[in-house]
Design an enzyme around this catalytic site. Structure first.
Site, PDB file in Angstrom:
ATOM      1  N   HIS A  63       0.830  -1.201   0.000  1.00 16.82           N
ATOM      2  CA  HIS A  63       0.000   0.000   0.000  1.00 16.82           C
ATOM      3  C   HIS A  63       0.867   1.256   0.000  1.00 16.82           C
ATOM      4  CE1 HIS A  63      -2.303  -3.306   1.723  1.00 16.82           C
ATOM      5  NE2 HIS A  63      -3.405  -2.685   1.354  1.00 16.82           N
ATOM      6  N   GLU A 449     -17.979  -4.669  24.281  1.00 19.27           N
ATOM      7  CA  GLU A 449     -17.180  -5.892  24.401  1.00 19.27           C
ATOM      8  C   GLU A 449     -15.935  -5.853  23.515  1.00 19.27           C
ATOM      9  OE1 GLU A 449     -20.424  -5.813  23.643  1.00 19.27           O
ATOM     10  OE2 GLU A 449     -21.364  -6.524  25.497  1.00 19.27           O
TER      11      GLU A 449
END
Ligand code: TPP
Ligand code: MG
Length: 709
Positions: A63, A449
């Site tokens: 990238h 969570e």
């Protein structure tokens, strides 16, 4: 100054459509206070650009866009502000740097190479090749200056929140007036992808509430992701969003204007009580004349022609991987880094004199070692839990274990995603962390969570703490990728998962985990324990604290009886699987069970043995721990000749076929549960003494597996 003003002028000509290229005139010859650069900032940034596009080109994979777009920001941060010592990447009071948009890993590798970390040019040339230290996405290589893996977007941001929180807590525990031995920033780079991800909400909302003033995030606002211009799917007012989280936001910074970045960074560092988001407008692939500003630069090599064109645009006449000595010297941070660390060591020396015990404790904790008293504590946990005779839910046994561990271990750091009273995660004397007072050892993470788990990873990676956090097992799915990264990086975190099966009853199938035990066991490097009573819970906990890696402790909502054991059986628990009941004479059948199914299996086995059958019951709280035993031990528990085997677990059967073989059976649950009373739901799915007795009799009555030993 050398005649380097020409290069940016050429750049301006080539890219005259973009305002960011006003950079050059005022930046040429800018003298840094900390270094006497003989070069311009733009040239230094171009070093990153050239290394990145060349490494990606050579690998034909990677990238280039993000490193080329964020190079100017990185130059300012790493050149002027970041406190680090390439000669000792593990210096505990270094600033932490997390690349949450980790696909731009060549940015980090370039920085590490250029500033003098032990990462050679060969590694840069071997970008993304098997066996190199320059993986596609950086993982966790602290000896090299890589703080954490960041491949899955958004998680780096949450890890950075955890690191900043760890810094604040460690400072609250150890700093003394005039002796601030913990005092560092946490910086993160994040892209559109990180901010689109839901975890950015969880983690950043939390960071805002906790006033993590030493967390500074650079948002790479380049308007591009893989599918193209993000405007079609991401039109948030990110600045407003973060202001609503109580962050300090610096808007509209030109990410190619070093002065603007410097000003923003100074403002962020001056802001003590809120985390900062610096919104930087950048151009992805900056310097690649035909592709910059487009998704084409995001995730593939620019191509030989475009690389050549970029060389011209950037005024970079050098061959691939050639960095002129002058630029290398200007980037090299080893001298400044050593001086910075020496200053800290002097401070720490004074701290040691004034507070010798605290200094020892600080050393120990930041090395991740357990104290000398730990063995006694572990013994005390077991001793205490062995005293439990009445039936007890293992979530309560877990709390009893924590009541011993918590007060004895200063590094323990608990929490729960809003289920503290259900998860039983709070121990006696635990003190809650607040934005105003970070000296406690328990955190209410809120209903987050995934955020909680990634924050725990960040806390653990920072060092100084052993974090644990609770939720219901069924919601571990929400956190799953952070659990996976804990496994990948071998992070010491303890995942406390209660309400472990259909045994939770009336809340029904949405809350009843079925496939979770098996799917968590499938994760490499996960240690999962599903204890059947207090004694096994004690061993699960002490093993979790000792392990340098993640452990999931799976606990019941409902009460379970305590199993009788000999001293040898108690000692065998840590082996993950052991014989709990043995018949008189060689077993003709083995029942293997875990957790809450042990009690009914034990009753069934005792019943069968009372009628003259010879059935062994194996308790297998941790298949991973059992697999780590030597073959002789494993075969002593599961003799290969005994092929009539029944596994019993109120969850997916997939975990157990390897243990029961083709001749065996699994009494499990390959469908969703049902809402109802525990007493009704369990037998409804076949988890009853009578059914186990029937299954074993069936096995014994069939010829399959008969006496082939
Ligand atoms: C959780 C997750 N989902 C998907 C991906 C695959 N992915 C890698 S980069 C990317 C786009 C990121 O866009 P942005 O953050 O804007 O990066 P830029 O193109 O600006 O460098 C995607 C979808 C990932 N790495 N992590
Ligand atoms: Mg982008």
């Amino acid at each position: 100054m050398r005649g380097s003003c020409h290069a940016p002028r050429r750049v301006r000509n080539a890219l005259n459509h973009y305002r960011a290229l006003q950079v050059s005139a005022d930046m040429c010859g800018y003298e840094l206070s900390s270094k006497s650069y003989m070069t311009t900032r733009r040239e230094l940034a171009n070093t990153i650009r050239a290394l990145s596009m060349d490494a990606v080109q050579r690998a034909n994979s990677g990238h280039p866009g993000m490193p080329m777009g964020m190079a100017d920001i990185a130059q300012v941060l790493w050149g002027d502000f970041l406190k680090h010592n390439p000669g000792n990447p593990l210096w505990v009071d270094r600033d932490r740097f997390v690349l949450s948009n980790g696909h731009g890993s060549m940015l980090l590798y370039s920085l590490l190479y250029l500033t003098g970390y032990p990462l050679g040019l060969e590694e840069i040339k071997n970008f993304r090749q098997l066996g190199s230290r320059t993986a596609g996405h950086p993982e966790h290589d602290p000896a090299l200056g890589i703080e954490t893996t960041t491949g899955p977007l958004g998680q780096g941001l949450a890890n950075a929140v955890g690191m900043a929180l760890a810094e604040k807590m460690l400072a609250a525990q150890f700093n003394r007036p005039g002796l601030e031995i913990v005092d560092h920033f946490t910086y993160a780079f994040a892209g559109d992808g990180c901010l689109m991800e839901g975890i950015s909400h969880e983690a950043c909302s939390f960071a805002g509430r906790h006033g993590l003033g030493k967390l500074i995030v650079f948002y790479d606002d380049n308007g591009i992701s893989i599918d193209g211009k993000v405007d079609g799917w991401f039109a948030d007012d990110t600045a407003k969003r973060f202001e609503a989280y109580h962050w300090h936001v610096v808007r509209d910074v030109d990410g190619h204007d070093a002065q603007a970045v410097i000003a923003a960074l100074k403002a962020a560092r001056d802001e003590k009580s809120r985390p900062s988001l610096i919104c930087c407008k950048t151009i992805i692939g900056w310097g690649a004349p035909n592709k910059q500003g487009t998704a084409a630069t995001h995730g593939e090599a620019l191509g030989a022609d475009e690389v050549a064109a970029a060389r011209k645009t950037l005024g970079w006449p050098y061959e691939p991987f050639v960095v002129p000595e002058e630029l290398r010297a200007a980037w090299d941070h080893r001298r400044q880094g050593a001086a910075a660390e020496a200053g800290w060591r002097e401070l720490f020396g004074r701290y040691k004199t004034a507070h010798p015990e605290l200094a020892r404790e600080f050393d120990r904790r930041t090395r991740g070692e357990l104290g000398q008293g730990w063995k006694d504590t572990a013994a005390q946990v077991l001793e205490t839990l062995l005293k439990q005779t009445a039936p007890q839910a293992t979530r309560q046994s877990s709390q009893a274990a924590l009541n011993v561990i918590g007060p004895a271990l200063s590094e323990i750091f608990g929490g729960s995603a809003d289920l503290t009273p259900s998860n039983n995660t709070m121990f006696k004397g635990a003190r809650t962390i607040t934005a105003e007072d970070a000296s406690g050892n328990y955190l209410h993470y809120g209903v987050r969570e995934f955020g909680m788990t990634a924050v725990m990873n960040g806390i653990s990676l920072h060092g100084g703490f052993v974090p644990y956090g609770g939720t219901f097992l069924v919601f571990s799915d929400y956190a799953r990728n952070a659990i996976r990264l804990a496994c990948l990086m071998s992070v010491r975190v303890v995942l406390v998962y209660t309400h472990d099966s259909i045994g939770l009853g009336e809340d029904g199938p949405t809350h009843q985990p079925v496939e979770h035990l098996t799917s968590l066991r499938a994760m490499p490097n996960m240690s999962l324990w599903r204890p059947c009573d207090a004694a096994e819970t004690a061993i699960a906990w002490t093993g979790a604290i000792e392990r340098r890696g993640p452990t999931a402790v799976i606990l019941t909502r409902q009460a379970l009886p305590q199993q009788p054991r000999t001293a040898q059986q108690v000692a065998n628990i840590r082996r993950g699987g052991y014989t709990l009941i043995d018949p008189n004479g060689a077993p003709e059948c083995i029942v293997i069970a875990t957790g809450s199914e042990i009690a009914i299996a034990a009753e069934a086995v005792n019943k069968l043995n009372a009628t003259g059958r010879r059935v062994r019951l194996v308790s297998m709280p941790s298949t991973e721990a059992f697999e780590a035993q030597d073959e002789a031990y494993r075969q002593s528990v599961l003799p290969p000749g005994v092929r009539r085997r029944l596994a019993v677990e109120a969850g997916a059967t997939l975990s157990w076929w390897r243990y029961v073989g083709a001749d065996g059976r699994v009494l499990g649950l390959d469908r969703f549960g049902a809402s109802g009373k525990l007493a009704d739901v369990y037998p409804h799915f076949g988890f009853s003494v009578d059914n186990i007795v029937r299954q074993v009799r069936d096995l014994l009555d069939t010829n399959s597996g008969s006496d082939r030993n």
